[in-house]
Motif scaffolding. Sequence first.
Motif, mmCIF file in Angstrom:
data_model
loop_
_atom_site.group_PDB
_atom_site.id
_atom_site.type_symbol
_atom_site.label_atom_id
_atom_site.label_comp_id
_atom_site.label_asym_id
_atom_site.label_seq_id
_atom_site.Cartn_x
_atom_site.Cartn_y
_atom_site.Cartn_z
ATOM 1 N N GLU A 233 -15.706 -4.957 0.771
ATOM 2 C CA GLU A 233 -14.417 -5.608 0.964
ATOM 3 C C GLU A 233 -13.671 -5.616 -0.362
ATOM 4 O O GLU A 233 -14.277 -5.725 -1.429
ATOM 5 C CB GLU A 233 -14.663 -7.051 1.421
ATOM 6 N N ALA B 253 -17.713 -20.356 3.402
ATOM 7 C CA ALA B 253 -16.292 -20.023 3.341
ATOM 8 C C ALA B 253 -15.386 -21.181 3.734
ATOM 9 O O ALA B 253 -14.299 -21.338 3.175
ATOM 10 C CB ALA B 253 -16.017 -18.830 4.243
ATOM 11 N N ARG C 258 -13.826 -1.597 4.220
ATOM 12 C CA ARG C 258 -14.422 -2.536 5.174
ATOM 13 C C ARG C 258 -14.771 -1.901 6.502
ATOM 14 O O ARG C 258 -15.170 -2.613 7.426
ATOM 15 C CB ARG C 258 -13.480 -3.710 5.427
ATOM 16 N N TYR D 74 -4.186 -10.424 6.271
ATOM 17 C CA TYR D 74 -3.406 -10.568 5.038
ATOM 18 C C TYR D 74 -2.089 -9.791 5.048
ATOM 19 O O TYR D 74 -1.098 -10.233 4.501
ATOM 20 C CB TYR D 74 -4.218 -10.029 3.852
ATOM 21 N N MET E 30 -8.413 -14.655 13.915
ATOM 22 C CA MET E 30 -8.003 -14.775 12.505
ATOM 23 C C MET E 30 -6.900 -13.765 12.214
ATOM 24 O O MET E 30 -7.096 -12.553 12.397
ATOM 25 C CB MET E 30 -9.202 -14.510 11.580
ATOM 26 N N ASP F 38 -18.969 -16.879 7.119
ATOM 27 C CA ASP F 38 -18.782 -15.466 7.419
ATOM 28 C C ASP F 38 -20.002 -14.957 8.157
ATOM 29 O O ASP F 38 -21.132 -15.411 7.912
ATOM 30 C CB ASP F 38 -18.557 -14.677 6.131
ATOM 31 N N LEU G 217 -16.980 -16.580 11.315
ATOM 32 C CA LEU G 217 -15.906 -15.646 10.977
ATOM 33 C C LEU G 217 -16.484 -14.254 11.202
ATOM 34 O O LEU G 217 -17.066 -13.648 10.315
ATOM 35 C CB LEU G 217 -15.481 -15.880 9.523
ATOM 36 N N ARG H 234 -4.171 -4.968 0.362
ATOM 37 C CA ARG H 234 -4.198 -5.653 1.661
ATOM 38 C C ARG H 234 -3.322 -6.900 1.696
ATOM 39 O O ARG H 234 -2.885 -7.328 2.757
ATOM 40 C CB ARG H 234 -5.632 -6.009 2.054
ATOM 41 N N ASP I 70 -6.485 -15.876 7.666
ATOM 42 C CA ASP I 70 -7.450 -15.394 6.681
ATOM 43 C C ASP I 70 -7.265 -16.242 5.419
ATOM 44 O O ASP I 70 -6.270 -16.959 5.266
ATOM 45 C CB ASP I 70 -7.266 -13.894 6.392
ATOM 46 N N TRP I 71 -8.215 -16.157 4.527
ATOM 47 C CA TRP I 71 -8.272 -17.044 3.354
ATOM 48 C C TRP I 71 -7.231 -16.625 2.311
ATOM 49 O O TRP I 71 -7.354 -15.559 1.705
ATOM 50 C CB TRP I 71 -9.674 -17.010 2.777
ATOM 51 N N SER J 167 -17.344 -10.553 1.596
ATOM 52 C CA SER J 167 -17.629 -11.859 2.192
ATOM 53 C C SER J 167 -18.681 -11.777 3.289
ATOM 54 O O SER J 167 -19.288 -12.774 3.651
ATOM 55 C CB SER J 167 -16.343 -12.468 2.742
ATOM 56 N N LYS K 107 -11.291 -10.804 14.322
ATOM 57 C CA LYS K 107 -10.497 -10.690 13.094
ATOM 58 C C LYS K 107 -10.358 -9.227 12.708
ATOM 59 O O LYS K 107 -11.112 -8.409 13.229
ATOM 60 C CB LYS K 107 -11.143 -11.509 11.968
ATOM 61 N N HIS K 108 -9.476 -8.806 11.857
ATOM 62 C CA HIS K 108 -8.366 -9.488 11.211
ATOM 63 C C HIS K 108 -7.128 -8.955 11.899
ATOM 64 O O HIS K 108 -6.848 -7.753 11.772
ATOM 65 C CB HIS K 108 -8.322 -9.145 9.723
#
Length: 733
Positions: free
Chosen positions: A473, A76, A162, A242, A239, A94, A148, A206, A274-275, A399, A195-196
């Motif tokens: 996810e 990641a 999730r 979103y 982290m 991850d 992560l 999200r 987060d990504w 992920s 996270k998150h």
Amino acid sequence: MARMGMAGAICAAVLAAAASAVAAQPAQPWRNPKLSPDRRAELLLNRMSLDEQLALLHGHMPVLMKTAPPGVIRSAGWIPGQAKYGIPAQAESDASLGVANAGRGDGDDAAPLPSGLALASTFSPALAFEGGAMIGREARRKGFNVLLAGGANLARDPRNGRNFEYLGEDPLLGGLLDAASIRGIQSNHIVSTAKHYVLNDQETGRQVLSAEIGEAALRESDLLAFEIAIKDGHPGSVMCSYNRLHGTFACENRFLLTDVLKRDWGYPGYVMSDWGAVHSLASAKAGLDQESGAEIDKQVFFDAPLRSAVKDGEIPAGAVRQMAHRVLRSLFAEGVYDHPLAPGGLDTQADSLVAQRVAEQGMVLLKNDGGVLPLAARAGRIALIGGHADVGVLSGGGSSQVVPTGSYKIPPPKGAPAWGGGIVYHPSAPLAAIRRRAKGQVDYADGSDPAAAAALAKQADVAVVFVTQWNSEGVDGPLQLEHGQDDLIEAVAAANPHTVVVLETGNPVLMPWIGKVQAVLEAWYPGARGGETIAKVLFGEVDASGRLPISFPQSEAQLPRPELPGLRNAKPEGATTAQSEPPFDIDYLEGSDVGYRWYAAKRLKPLFPFGYGLSFTHFGYGRLTATGGAGASVSFTLTNKGTRSGTETPQLYLVRGPHRAQQRLLAFTRVTLKPGETRRISLAADPRLLADWDEKSHAWRRDAGRYEVFVGPNAADQALKGEVTLAAATAAP
Ligand code: BGC
């Protein structure tokens, strides 16, 4: 000397002393492990240019790089090291349930733990630590030093795709287990996230949803889970998520990142995004320290744009230094700097035994009429049906996906997110494990033809139906079992009165057939040795000792939001961040009354309550004494009233404070007793759960007065009621 004069001589002596002091000082003083992490970060930053600092603040995504630099693992995230300072590269993977390896192909083995809900069902911080330590050990060997992991989102909705990565609906249980798992990971000299952060409580929308909830309710629920995880677990990083809160993205949210996390909780580590969760430089101003997977943001904001903002005086250079300080501080504090990675082979067989221990203690026996289980007591023929029980056990997607060597994959349904290339079954087949234990013949039907399955069941003494529900996810799931599995169970149960259902689900499911089957075992996604563990529990080699960390509803109508918000416009997502959905708000009208608290407040009876689970023996509760004053504690007797040894998880709840009814889990423990054994158990309420957030005084406040409590086996069984009088107390946030 004469020509120099006295002043000159003194000056020379001072210069010489200074020169020798410089020579005695190490050239890189931050390498001294005796200094505090903050001091080391300071000393190092004194040497670093702005560009060198900026390089610590944005990460790349190796899976998207056309040509990855040598030594970079497809995973990641990756942030290059700076060799001249001894700063190692940050290699991120991850790791919610094991070292994720989706996309790296076969042969990249790792041991998958059971799902987070299975771990939470153990009610065991010790096991959470052990699981985290196992993941961290494997990660080091694989070349990762930032994990992560540490998912602490509350299960506000049982359809959240999730939830299987998280730890259930209660902030105390989830927070304590998350903290233990983070400590376990970091015991390997690597950084873990929590996270998150925060309120990414459903996958639908999200990237666009805005959570609407009052501050007190938030502090007493989702934030409390993170507060406990962070204060007790000390993750090197947090982290941000979103979603938005009151319209502002979590990664741009000053209230969340600066006011609550860094100021109120005194968090010294760094916040990574987060990504794909960074939308502008507002995030740097709000308290984000590191932009992750920057390739998928519109721009690499924490590179050239941040440099320009410093040049233009829009963001002070000192702020960038502070951001880099937090990153470096965590690398020093967790030992990443001082303990370089030592890649090597993995012993996944041995590590899988950790996964087995979690699964053994996390499977939840929901029904067992007529003592149909354990199967060991029964001779005769067994019909096993469905769920790919001949090849393995299901795992959750996204992920966090761990793909052990020998996994069995089936194509995901149309429209499912594009992660990992399939629905992964871990190679631990219940069929083989049951055959090894059964006294009689064991037949298998794959369940695709309910009539054939029923015919097989008819000839058997017991029928065991395996049902699977894949969650992932990026997409939320229905509560109804998919692919005709309700009909399959009905058909088998009609053919054989001794029908046992084994659920491999990421979430609660509805059970319209519950009255027609004799037993139900919730095995969750049971991990590396799931098939073996299911057999061990079905045959009673270990007690059924898991307890539900999430309420099972009777129907969607019982939920605060019967219809999942945003579902109508939802588009399934891949790993990237296409924001094509219209934004929408979610009104978290239940406030802090998540899960069992909601059922209690609305006087609803769920299908199975939080904390519930049967054992193969049964327990009696008695002789409660409750003590108040500065804190609440209880003691009581617990007796194993059956004929075999077994494990119970007594739970202490608040039911009413001085002003209002409010149910909250205050304490819990796991107790194993021999047949006939009685033990006196003491439980002390966690003070954080007895206080309410007072927005006016910006503090936790517990009013003096009478507090009703109970001890029992689950949230809906008030086995022993008591009352304590507590003194007033306040606590800083
Ligand atoms: C997920 C994170 C994950 C990250 C990197 C995101 O889509 O929400 O949990 O750590 O991707 O893979």
